[in-house]
Design a protein around this motif. Sequence first.
Motif, mmCIF file in Angstrom:
data_model
loop_
_atom_site.group_PDB
_atom_site.id
_atom_site.type_symbol
_atom_site.label_atom_id
_atom_site.label_comp_id
_atom_site.label_asym_id
_atom_site.label_seq_id
_atom_site.Cartn_x
_atom_site.Cartn_y
_atom_site.Cartn_z
ATOM 1 N N ALA A 60 0.788 -0.760 -6.568
ATOM 2 C CA ALA A 60 1.353 -1.870 -7.334
ATOM 3 C C ALA A 60 1.003 -3.212 -6.694
ATOM 4 O O ALA A 60 0.652 -4.176 -7.385
ATOM 5 N N VAL A 61 1.108 -3.281 -5.376
ATOM 6 C CA VAL A 61 0.792 -4.523 -4.677
ATOM 7 C C VAL A 61 -0.701 -4.810 -4.741
ATOM 8 O O VAL A 61 -1.126 -5.962 -4.935
ATOM 9 N N ILE A 62 -1.530 -3.776 -4.608
ATOM 10 C CA ILE A 62 -2.981 -3.980 -4.716
ATOM 11 C C ILE A 62 -3.331 -4.570 -6.080
ATOM 12 O O ILE A 62 -4.135 -5.500 -6.188
ATOM 13 N N ALA A 63 -2.700 -4.053 -7.125
ATOM 14 C CA ALA A 63 -2.981 -4.548 -8.473
ATOM 15 C C ALA A 63 -2.541 -5.999 -8.653
ATOM 16 O O ALA A 63 -3.169 -6.761 -9.398
ATOM 17 N N ALA A 64 -1.472 -6.389 -7.960
ATOM 18 C CA ALA A 64 -0.923 -7.740 -8.116
ATOM 19 C C ALA A 64 -1.424 -8.716 -7.064
ATOM 20 O O ALA A 64 -1.108 -9.912 -7.130
ATOM 21 N N ALA A 65 -2.209 -8.249 -6.098
ATOM 22 C CA ALA A 65 -2.520 -9.053 -4.907
ATOM 23 C C ALA A 65 -3.191 -10.375 -5.234
ATOM 24 O O ALA A 65 -2.885 -11.412 -4.640
ATOM 25 N N SER A 66 -4.117 -10.371 -6.186
ATOM 26 C CA SER A 66 -4.804 -11.610 -6.536
ATOM 27 C C SER A 66 -3.825 -12.644 -7.079
ATOM 28 O O SER A 66 -3.886 -13.838 -6.727
ATOM 29 N N ASP A 67 -2.894 -12.199 -7.927
ATOM 30 C CA ASP A 67 -1.894 -13.112 -8.471
ATOM 31 C C ASP A 67 -0.931 -13.589 -7.389
ATOM 32 O O ASP A 67 -0.520 -14.755 -7.385
ATOM 33 N N VAL A 68 -0.541 -12.685 -6.481
ATOM 34 C CA VAL A 68 0.353 -13.086 -5.390
ATOM 35 C C VAL A 68 -0.291 -14.204 -4.576
ATOM 36 O O VAL A 68 0.311 -15.264 -4.344
#
Length: 251
Positions: free
Chosen positions: A110-118
């Motif tokens: 989940a974090v990998i998928a969101a990392a760019s946005d984070v």
Amino acid sequence: MTTQSTLDVIVYAPALAGKDARTLAIVHGMERALPGVRLEWRVADDGRLIALPQRDAWLTEGTEDGRFPLVCNGDESYPVTIFGLRIPARQSPGGQPLLDVHAELPLDEAVIAAASDVLGDVAEGAHAFWGHATPSGAGVEIARQTRDPVRKPGVPPRGLPALKLPEKIRAPEIPHRLGWLNYWSAPASQAIGFPDPARDAELLSRARRTATGGWVVQLTDAPLDLDNPAHLDALLRAYARFPEIGGRAAP
């Protein structure tokens, strides 16, 4: 992957002034990028988690001396944290004090998928010069690239280039180092010469433009793992492409 590994997000921005609204923009940006995560807890001196029912007001009041206090999601089995430090002018590029924002998240799908946005949302909220999001293992080795003949002698790991101490880099817009995901503001992109369509086709295939004209640039499809020869090669090629990073270019 397990929650034993973390993704470390670090961005460098102009120093906070008083009860700077950027503190809330940073925290709100991180929550926006991580649906379901609410950073509404603090950690007491004895390690207890304490809920913050008036989190925004508490953060605004706690933003002083160029820093803001740690807030977290209150889940010890899945900890997400963020805080901001002040770097004094004498330790900063160009002799300007900086805000140094640190976030830590479990390195799961989940974090990998969101990392760019984070990374992008935290950096844009901070009005950052530059930043990166990197798995903790690779981040430790990349940090060891910073060397100085007197204060930090030695040879960087894995044949990586030696990078200057931050205070010896000429301007805050110049990134100190690379990471897995890299945020470069519009001024940082200009300082390092990105993008060059003829030379950066591969990087541009994994990059996106931000609302303020900066870029989030991903070095490898999977999280950076320096035990993977292809990942190490990608990192080495990026350093070769951008000699300004780490203050390596001739003045």
